[in-house]
Design a protein around this motif. Structure first.
Motif, mmCIF file in Angstrom:
data_model
loop_
_atom_site.group_PDB
_atom_site.id
_atom_site.type_symbol
_atom_site.label_atom_id
_atom_site.label_comp_id
_atom_site.label_asym_id
_atom_site.label_seq_id
_atom_site.Cartn_x
_atom_site.Cartn_y
_atom_site.Cartn_z
ATOM 1 N N ASP A 231 0.828 -1.220 0.000
ATOM 2 C CA ASP A 231 0.000 0.000 0.000
ATOM 3 C C ASP A 231 0.857 1.264 0.000
ATOM 4 N N VAL A 232 1.947 1.241 0.785
ATOM 5 C CA VAL A 232 2.849 2.399 0.828
ATOM 6 C C VAL A 232 3.441 2.640 -0.562
ATOM 7 N N TYR A 233 3.900 1.577 -1.219
ATOM 8 C CA TYR A 233 4.509 1.709 -2.547
ATOM 9 C C TYR A 233 3.494 2.152 -3.590
ATOM 10 N N LEU A 234 2.270 1.623 -3.486
ATOM 11 C CA LEU A 234 1.222 2.044 -4.429
ATOM 12 C C LEU A 234 0.944 3.530 -4.265
ATOM 13 N N GLU A 235 0.830 3.944 -3.017
ATOM 14 C CA GLU A 235 0.465 5.340 -2.731
ATOM 15 C C GLU A 235 1.598 6.307 -3.074
ATOM 16 N N HIS A 236 2.840 5.905 -2.768
ATOM 17 C CA HIS A 236 3.962 6.842 -2.897
ATOM 18 C C HIS A 236 4.756 6.718 -4.194
ATOM 19 N N ILE A 237 4.590 5.624 -4.930
ATOM 20 C CA ILE A 237 5.385 5.476 -6.161
ATOM 21 C C ILE A 237 4.525 5.041 -7.353
ATOM 22 N N GLU A 263 -6.640 -6.850 -7.594
ATOM 23 C CA GLU A 263 -6.752 -5.679 -6.703
ATOM 24 C C GLU A 263 -5.719 -4.614 -7.074
ATOM 25 N N VAL A 264 -4.511 -5.069 -7.387
ATOM 26 C CA VAL A 264 -3.453 -4.121 -7.749
ATOM 27 C C VAL A 264 -3.817 -3.394 -9.047
ATOM 28 N N CYS A 265 -4.270 -4.154 -10.035
ATOM 29 C CA CYS A 265 -4.615 -3.531 -11.321
ATOM 30 C C CYS A 265 -5.764 -2.546 -11.174
ATOM 31 N N ALA A 266 -6.681 -2.828 -10.266
ATOM 32 C CA ALA A 266 -7.802 -1.908 -10.051
ATOM 33 C C ALA A 266 -7.305 -0.556 -9.540
ATOM 34 N N MET A 267 -6.124 -0.547 -8.903
ATOM 35 C CA MET A 267 -5.581 0.702 -8.348
ATOM 36 C C MET A 267 -4.681 1.442 -9.331
ATOM 37 N N ILE A 268 -4.281 0.776 -10.417
ATOM 38 C CA ILE A 268 -3.383 1.412 -11.397
ATOM 39 C C ILE A 268 -4.176 1.707 -12.663
ATOM 40 N N PRO A 269 -4.495 2.979 -12.914
ATOM 41 C CA PRO A 269 -5.305 3.321 -14.089
ATOM 42 C C PRO A 269 -4.648 2.831 -15.378
ATOM 43 N N GLY A 270 -5.454 2.205 -16.236
ATOM 44 C CA GLY A 270 -4.952 1.806 -17.556
ATOM 45 C C GLY A 270 -4.063 0.585 -17.566
ATOM 46 N N SER A 271 -3.962 -0.117 -16.445
ATOM 47 C CA SER A 271 -3.054 -1.278 -16.417
ATOM 48 C C SER A 271 -3.731 -2.502 -17.010
ATOM 49 N N GLU A 272 -2.913 -3.410 -17.523
ATOM 50 C CA GLU A 272 -3.450 -4.681 -18.025
ATOM 51 C C GLU A 272 -2.498 -5.807 -17.649
ATOM 52 N N ILE A 273 -3.015 -7.032 -17.741
ATOM 53 C CA ILE A 273 -2.230 -8.204 -17.333
ATOM 54 C C ILE A 273 -1.904 -9.016 -18.575
ATOM 55 N N ILE A 274 -0.634 -9.361 -18.745
ATOM 56 C CA ILE A 274 -0.291 -10.267 -19.853
ATOM 57 C C ILE A 274 0.493 -11.450 -19.289
ATOM 58 N N ASN A 284 2.415 -16.815 -12.476
ATOM 59 C CA ASN A 284 3.156 -15.579 -12.753
ATOM 60 C C ASN A 284 2.544 -14.815 -13.933
ATOM 61 N N LYS A 285 2.569 -13.483 -13.838
ATOM 62 C CA LYS A 285 2.025 -12.624 -14.890
ATOM 63 C C LYS A 285 2.895 -11.378 -14.994
ATOM 64 N N VAL A 286 2.583 -10.521 -15.955
ATOM 65 C CA VAL A 286 3.218 -9.208 -16.035
ATOM 66 C C VAL A 286 2.109 -8.155 -16.047
ATOM 67 N N ILE A 287 2.263 -7.126 -15.191
ATOM 68 C CA ILE A 287 1.324 -5.998 -15.192
ATOM 69 C C ILE A 287 1.981 -4.862 -15.969
ATOM 70 N N LEU A 288 1.261 -4.307 -16.931
ATOM 71 C CA LEU A 288 1.805 -3.248 -17.795
ATOM 72 C C LEU A 288 0.873 -2.056 -17.814
ATOM 73 N N TRP A 289 1.423 -0.857 -17.906
ATOM 74 C CA TRP A 289 0.597 0.298 -18.262
ATOM 75 C C TRP A 289 1.462 1.344 -18.956
ATOM 76 N N GLY A 290 0.799 2.172 -19.778
ATOM 77 C CA GLY A 290 1.520 3.237 -20.490
ATOM 78 C C GLY A 290 2.405 2.743 -21.611
ATOM 79 N N ALA A 291 2.221 1.499 -22.050
ATOM 80 C CA ALA A 291 3.088 0.936 -23.099
ATOM 81 C C ALA A 291 2.518 1.224 -24.487
ATOM 82 N N ASN A 292 3.362 1.072 -25.500
ATOM 83 C CA ASN A 292 2.948 1.223 -26.883
ATOM 84 C C ASN A 292 1.961 0.093 -27.236
ATOM 85 N N PRO A 293 0.712 0.447 -27.610
ATOM 86 C CA PRO A 293 -0.318 -0.568 -27.822
ATOM 87 C C PRO A 293 0.048 -1.612 -28.888
#
Length: 309
Positions: A231-237, A263-274, A284-293
Motif C-alpha cells: 500500500d505504501v509503494y502504491l500510494e507513494h510510487i 486488486e493491484v490492477c484496479a488501483m493502477i489506471p490503464g493497467s493490463e495483465i499479460i 506468474n504474470k506481467v502488469i503493464l501500463w503506459g506501453a505502446n499498444p
C-alpha cells in the motif's frame, strides 16, 4: 547439442561443490535481521538480510556473493531452462553481438553461475539472460527511459543493463538498506563516481516521500511484500508513474495476505495483465501500463503462439 549439455552438467557439479564449501564457511549474524516480516526475503528465519550486510562489507564474500545459496534462493533463483526460454526470445529480436556482449558483462562481478547456450560462445548466467530479455522487451514497449524507479533491486543487475541502453537521468533503487549496500557495491564496479550520482538509493522501509518517476518497474519484488508495504509503494510510487512493468508472482498473495493481482490492477489506471514468457512459476504474470499498444498486441500474439507450441 549433446556436447553443450555435457559441459553444462560438469559446470553444475562444480558450482554445487563450491556452494557447499562457501555455505560451510559462512557465519551469519541473525541479529541483523529485521523482526518485521515485510516480505518473503526478509522473513526472520531466512539469512538474506544478514548475508547482504556481510557481502556489502566483506570483499571476500562479495567476490562470490552470487554463489551463496542463502542469496541465490532470493535473487539468482533462475533455472537454466528459464535462461534458454529467454535466449530463444532474444534470438527473435535481431540484436547485435555488441549489445549482447555489453549485457553479459553483468557476470564479471559477484561470481555468477554461468552456462552455455546454443549459438553463444561464452557462458551466461540465467538471471543475466532474463535481465537482457526484459531490457529488450522494455525498449519495444516503452521506447527510451529517462527517469526510472525500481522496487526490489537485487544486486542491481537489471538496472545496470537498463542504464547501458537508455539515456537515464535519474534511477531510484528502492529496497531494504542491506540489499542497497550490495547493489551500491556492485554498480560502482561498472559506473564512475559521476555516473553513480544518477542513482538514488532509497530505503523502502522508511518511505515517506512521494516519488514521481516516468517509469516504475519491479521484478517479482512488489508481489512478495506484505499488504501494508504494498500500500505504501502504491500510494507513494506506483500510482504516480505514467508507465510501468511489474513481473508478478503469487507469493505474497498466498503467504503474506498481500493484494491479489486484480486488486493491484484496479488501483493502477490503464493497467493490463499479460502472460509471462517464459513462465517461471505457476500463476506468474506481467502488469503493464503506459506501453505502446502495438508492441503490447505483438507480445500477446507471441503468447498465443507460445501456448500453441
Amino acid at each position: 547439442g549433446k556436447g553443450m549439455d555435457k559441459k553444462n552438467e560438469i559446470r553444475k557439479k562444480r558450482y554445487k561443490m563450491l556452494q557447499w564449501i562457501l555455505g560451510k564457511s559462512l557465519k551469519l549474524d541473525y541479529a541483523i535481521s529485521d523482526k518485521r516480516e515485510t516480505s518473503i526475503s526478509d522473513s526472520t528465519n531466512y539469512g538474506y538480510t544478514p548475508f547482504c550486510e556481510q557481502a556489502s562489507r566483506s570483499s571476500r564474500i562479495f567476490k562470490n556473493f552470487r554463489h551463496y545459496n542463502v542469496y541465490r534462493g532470493i535473487v539468482e533463483d533462475v533455472g537454466y531452462d528459464i535462461g534458454v526460454g529467454c535466449w530463444n526470445i532474444i534470438q527473435t529480436k535481431n540484436v547485435s553481438d555488441g549489445v549482447l556482449e555489453e549485457c553479459w558483462k553483468n557476470d564479471t562481478v559477484g561470481g555468477a553461475e554461468t552456462y552455455f547456450y546454443e549459438g553463444l560462445k561464452k557462458p551466461v548466467a540465467p538471471a543475466t539472460m532474463r535481465y537482457a530479455k526484459i531490457m529488450l522487451e522494455l525498449k519495444e514497449l516503452f521506447g527510451e527511459l529517462k527517469n526510472v524507479v525500481e522496487i526490489g533491486v537485487g544486486y542491481g543487475g537489471q538496472s545496470r543493463i537498463l542504464r547501458r541502453f537508455n539515456p537515464i537521468q535519474s534511477y531510484g533503487l528502492v529496497d531494504i538498506p542491506q540489499a542497497l549496500g550490495v547493489s551500491k557495491k556492485y554498480l560502482s564496479r561498472f559506473f564512475s563516481d559521476e555516473e553513480m550520482k544518477q542513482y538514488h538509493f532509497i530505503n523502502g522501509t522508511t518511505l515517506k516521500k512521494t516519488l514521481k518517476p516516468e517509469f516504475v518497474m519491479s521484478n517479482y519484488a512488489f508481489s512478495e511484500l506484505c499488504r501494508e508495504v504494498q500500500d505504501v509503494y502504491l500510494e507513494h510510487i506506483i500510482t504516480h508513474a505514467r508507465k510501468g512493468y511489474i513481473t508478478w508472482n503469487e507469493l505474497s498473495h498466498s503467504r503474506l495476505n498481500g493484494h491479489s493481482i486484480e486488486e493491484v490492477c484496479a488501483m493502477i489506471p490503464g493497467s493490463e495483465i499479460i502472460d509471462e514468457i517464459p513462465l517461471s512459476a505457476e500463476g506468474n504474470k506481467v502488469i503493464l501500463w503506459g506501453a505502446n499498444p502495438e508492441a503490447v498486441s505483438r507480445m500477446k500474439k507471441d503468447e498465443q503462439n507460445d501456448k500453441k507450441d
